[in-house]
Design a protein around this motif. Structure first.
Motif, PDB file in Angstrom:
ATOM      1  N   GLU A  34      40.898  36.919  43.863  1.00 54.47           N
ATOM      2  CA  GLU A  34      40.409  36.546  45.194  1.00 54.47           C
ATOM      3  C   GLU A  34      38.914  36.256  45.204  1.00 54.47           C
ATOM      4  O   GLU A  34      38.427  35.448  45.993  1.00 54.47           O
ATOM      5  N   LYS A  35      38.150  36.920  44.305  1.00 53.31           N
ATOM      6  CA  LYS A  35      36.691  36.844  44.373  1.00 53.31           C
ATOM      7  C   LYS A  35      36.058  35.958  43.303  1.00 53.31           C
ATOM      8  O   LYS A  35      34.850  35.726  43.362  1.00 53.31           O
ATOM      9  N   ILE A  36      36.819  35.484  42.323  1.00 57.42           N
ATOM     10  CA  ILE A  36      36.232  34.773  41.198  1.00 57.42           C
ATOM     11  C   ILE A  36      35.415  33.550  41.641  1.00 57.42           C
ATOM     12  O   ILE A  36      34.338  33.273  41.104  1.00 57.42           O
ATOM     13  N   ASP A  37      35.923  32.815  42.643  1.00 54.85           N
ATOM     14  CA  ASP A  37      35.191  31.635  43.112  1.00 54.85           C
ATOM     15  C   ASP A  37      33.867  32.018  43.770  1.00 54.85           C
ATOM     16  O   ASP A  37      32.866  31.307  43.645  1.00 54.85           O
ATOM     17  N   LYS A  38      33.835  33.158  44.452  1.00 55.50           N
ATOM     18  CA  LYS A  38      32.600  33.613  45.087  1.00 55.50           C
ATOM     19  C   LYS A  38      31.579  34.070  44.055  1.00 55.50           C
ATOM     20  O   LYS A  38      30.369  33.861  44.227  1.00 55.50           O
ATOM     21  N   PHE A  39      32.069  34.707  42.965  1.00 54.71           N
ATOM     22  CA  PHE A  39      31.161  35.095  41.888  1.00 54.71           C
ATOM     23  C   PHE A  39      30.517  33.865  41.246  1.00 54.71           C
ATOM     24  O   PHE A  39      29.321  33.853  40.963  1.00 54.71           O
ATOM     25  N   LEU A  40      31.330  32.826  41.030  1.00 49.76           N
ATOM     26  CA  LEU A  40      30.843  31.642  40.327  1.00 49.76           C
ATOM     27  C   LEU A  40      29.863  30.821  41.162  1.00 49.76           C
ATOM     28  O   LEU A  40      29.096  30.028  40.611  1.00 49.76           O
ATOM     29  N   ARG A  41      29.889  31.003  42.473  1.00 47.12           N
ATOM     30  CA  ARG A  41      28.952  30.264  43.328  1.00 47.12           C
ATOM     31  C   ARG A  41      27.505  30.696  43.090  1.00 47.12           C
ATOM     32  O   ARG A  41      26.581  29.930  43.320  1.00 47.12           O
ATOM     33  N   HIS A  42      27.327  31.945  42.667  1.00 43.78           N
ATOM     34  CA  HIS A  42      25.979  32.490  42.479  1.00 43.78           C
ATOM     35  C   HIS A  42      25.600  32.406  40.996  1.00 43.78           C
ATOM     36  O   HIS A  42      25.993  33.249  40.198  1.00 43.78           O
ATOM     37  N   THR A  43      24.823  31.407  40.661  1.00 45.82           N
ATOM     38  CA  THR A  43      24.441  31.198  39.252  1.00 45.82           C
ATOM     39  C   THR A  43      23.516  32.288  38.741  1.00 45.82           C
ATOM     40  O   THR A  43      23.419  32.514  37.527  1.00 45.82           O
ATOM     41  N   ASN A  44      22.817  32.963  39.647  1.00 47.20           N
ATOM     42  CA  ASN A  44      21.898  34.037  39.235  1.00 47.20           C
ATOM     43  C   ASN A  44      22.597  35.384  39.071  1.00 47.20           C
ATOM     44  O   ASN A  44      21.949  36.378  38.726  1.00 47.20           O
ATOM     45  N   LEU A  45      23.907  35.427  39.326  1.00 46.96           N
ATOM     46  CA  LEU A  45      24.669  36.673  39.237  1.00 46.96           C
ATOM     47  C   LEU A  45      25.230  36.832  37.826  1.00 46.96           C
ATOM     48  O   LEU A  45      26.043  36.034  37.370  1.00 46.96           O
ATOM     49  N   SER A  46      24.792  37.888  37.125  1.00 49.07           N
ATOM     50  CA  SER A  46      25.214  38.101  35.737  1.00 49.07           C
ATOM     51  C   SER A  46      26.505  38.904  35.675  1.00 49.07           C
ATOM     52  O   SER A  46      26.890  39.581  36.639  1.00 49.07           O
ATOM     53  N   PHE A  47      27.153  38.848  34.507  1.00 43.16           N
ATOM     54  CA  PHE A  47      28.392  39.601  34.283  1.00 43.16           C
ATOM     55  C   PHE A  47      28.143  41.098  34.399  1.00 43.16           C
ATOM     56  O   PHE A  47      28.969  41.833  34.949  1.00 43.16           O
ATOM     57  N   ASN A  48      26.996  41.566  33.873  1.00 38.06           N
ATOM     58  CA  ASN A  48      26.678  43.002  33.931  1.00 38.06           C
ATOM     59  C   ASN A  48      26.512  43.481  35.367  1.00 38.06           C
ATOM     60  O   ASN A  48      26.910  44.598  35.708  1.00 38.06           O
ATOM     61  N   GLU A  49      25.937  42.652  36.233  1.00 33.79           N
ATOM     62  CA  GLU A  49      25.794  43.020  37.640  1.00 33.79           C
ATOM     63  C   GLU A  49      27.154  43.130  38.317  1.00 33.79           C
ATOM     64  O   GLU A  49      27.398  44.056  39.100  1.00 33.79           O
ATOM     65  N   ILE A  50      28.031  42.176  38.016  1.00 35.93           N
ATOM     66  CA  ILE A  50      29.385  42.220  38.585  1.00 35.93           C
ATOM     67  C   ILE A  50      30.111  43.476  38.120  1.00 35.93           C
ATOM     68  O   ILE A  50      30.779  44.157  38.913  1.00 35.93           O
ATOM     69  N   LEU A  51      29.958  43.780  36.827  1.00 37.70           N
ATOM     70  CA  LEU A  51      30.649  44.940  36.262  1.00 37.70           C
ATOM     71  C   LEU A  51      30.066  46.252  36.781  1.00 37.70           C
ATOM     72  O   LEU A  51      30.814  47.127  37.247  1.00 37.70           O
ATOM     73  N   ASN A  52      28.732  46.401  36.718  1.00 36.56           N
ATOM     74  CA  ASN A  52      28.092  47.674  37.053  1.00 36.56           C
ATOM     75  C   ASN A  52      27.983  47.915  38.554  1.00 36.56           C
ATOM     76  O   ASN A  52      28.255  49.020  39.032  1.00 36.56           O
ATOM     77  N   ASP A  53      27.588  46.889  39.303  1.00 39.27           N
ATOM     78  CA  ASP A  53      27.354  47.084  40.733  1.00 39.27           C
ATOM     79  C   ASP A  53      28.622  46.945  41.571  1.00 39.27           C
ATOM     80  O   ASP A  53      28.724  47.553  42.643  1.00 39.27           O
ATOM     81  N   TYR A  54      29.579  46.145  41.070  1.00 41.55           N
ATOM     82  CA  TYR A  54      30.776  45.899  41.876  1.00 41.55           C
ATOM     83  C   TYR A  54      31.997  46.649  41.345  1.00 41.55           C
ATOM     84  O   TYR A  54      32.540  47.518  42.031  1.00 41.55           O
TER      85      TYR A  54
END
Length: 362
Positions: A34-54
């Protein structure tokens, strides 16, 4: 502890962990899709931020949410299996009563309840802060009006009231401010201002284009000016009465907030009280759900595991349904939040006692 107790406790904890580990990846997979498209919209959002913060906080929050369901299914699952293998019959043949049979289940439920209490009161609120900040920054639609609150009323004490026509949450500034102080039904003091702004450095409010009116027995005293720096007994956070605020405070902070708000005379704190009491009622439900699950699954019946799981899942959905109704009703100003939050536990506790008595007699 007997060998039998260790055997059942090991089955209890391993089945609980297994069910929880099966539910969480499913929830994560659904969420990623459900969220993959929203993650990809933010080019400044790193994989580690998605993993650690979310997703680390996602696991904590939803793992805690799934615990009662995982516990209930796990107990029904492994108890039905040992009952189907006639192990329960062998236990009763060894002159072990149903009450004694429940002993390792009680220990297992105590472990789960302790984990649940620790998470609900201290760990999950911290995760909610980071999880909520990530959601607001990257996942929620930007609504420029969401920052503006309209027609905000707050009771500061038994006789003190404030009103703000509009309040900007991020800027901590409001317009058309009024403060009124009463003695009984009589207005004794009124302060009006075109704008009000919070000053972080010295925790005061800055009023512009203000007018003060003191009502005396024989006359009124009126004063006005351009700027007034004053101390008022509330903070900007008090104007934002939302569920997220309660969920992001640990229980010590939440208790202090409720106590402070009561001292100020704020009337309806049921949203916060529901959240506070729920943090204890849900872990304590571990005992009730465990005993119901054992009572349902300890007898070998036609249909075996399948029928037991069907009954168990149905009861679990009824419990969740009652819990949600209790939360909504408990948040109302005219209800007792403590009673409403504990009502599902009282209802299912009565069911657990009935099933226990019925099984203990046989």
């Amino acid at each position: 502890m007997r060998i039998l107790d260790k055997y059942i406790l090991k089955k209890f904890l391993s089945s609980f962990a297994l069910i929880l580990m099966l539910l969480l990846p499913i929830a994560i997979a659904i969420d990623v899709s459900e969220k993959i498209d929203k993650f990809l919209r933010h080019t400044n959002l790193s994989f580690n931020e998605i993993l650690n913060d979310y997703y680390l906080n996602f696991i904590v929050i939803f793992g805690n949410t799934f615990m009662p369901l995982a516990l209930f299914i796990a107990v029904i699952f492994f108890t039905s299996k040992i009952s189907g293998n006639t192990e329960v019959i062998a236990i009763h043949s060894a002159k072990i009563s149903f009450t004694r049979f429940l002993y390792p289940y009680f220990i297992g439920a105590s472990i789960v309840a302790f984990i649940g209490l620790s998470m609900n009161h201290f760990i999950v609120p911290e995760s909610n802060k980071t999880f909520g900040a990530f959601n607001n920054a990257y996942l929620k639609k930007k609504d420029y009006n969401a920052d503006i609150l309209n027609d905000v009323n707050l009771q500061l004490g038994p006789n003190d009231y404030i009103y703000v026509k509009t309040w900007a949450v991020q800027r901590k500034q409001g317009y058309k401010f009024a403060y009124e102080k009463f003695e009984g039904n009589k207005l004794k003091y009124k302060l009006l201002a075109e704008s009000i702004r919070w000053n972080e450095t010295d925790t005061t409010f800055k009023l512009t284009n203000y007018q003060k009116r003191i009502i005396l027995n024989d006359r009124d005293s009126i004063a006005s000016g351009v700027i007034l720096d004053t101390i008022l007994t509330f903070s900007p956070d008090d104007l934002v009465n939302v569920d997220d605020l309660a969920k992001e405070m640990n229980s010590i902070e939440l208790y202090k907030f409720i106590k402070q708000s009561k001292a100020r005379g704020i009337s309806n704190l049921n949203t916060y009280l529901v959240e506070f009491h729920k943090r204890t009622s849900l872990p304590i439900a571990s005992y009730i759900l465990t005993f119901i699950a054992v009572a349902l699954a300890a007898k070998k019946r036609r249909g075996g595991l399948g029928i037991n799981l069907a009954i168990g899942i149905t009861l679990m959905f009824v419990y969740v349904f009652l819990l949600k109704i209790a939360e909504v009703l408990g948040a109302g100003a005219e209800t007792n939040a403590f009673v409403m939050v504990w009502l599902p536990n009282i209802f299912f506790g009565a069911l657990a006692i009935y099933l226990y008595i019925r099984n203990a007699k046989n």
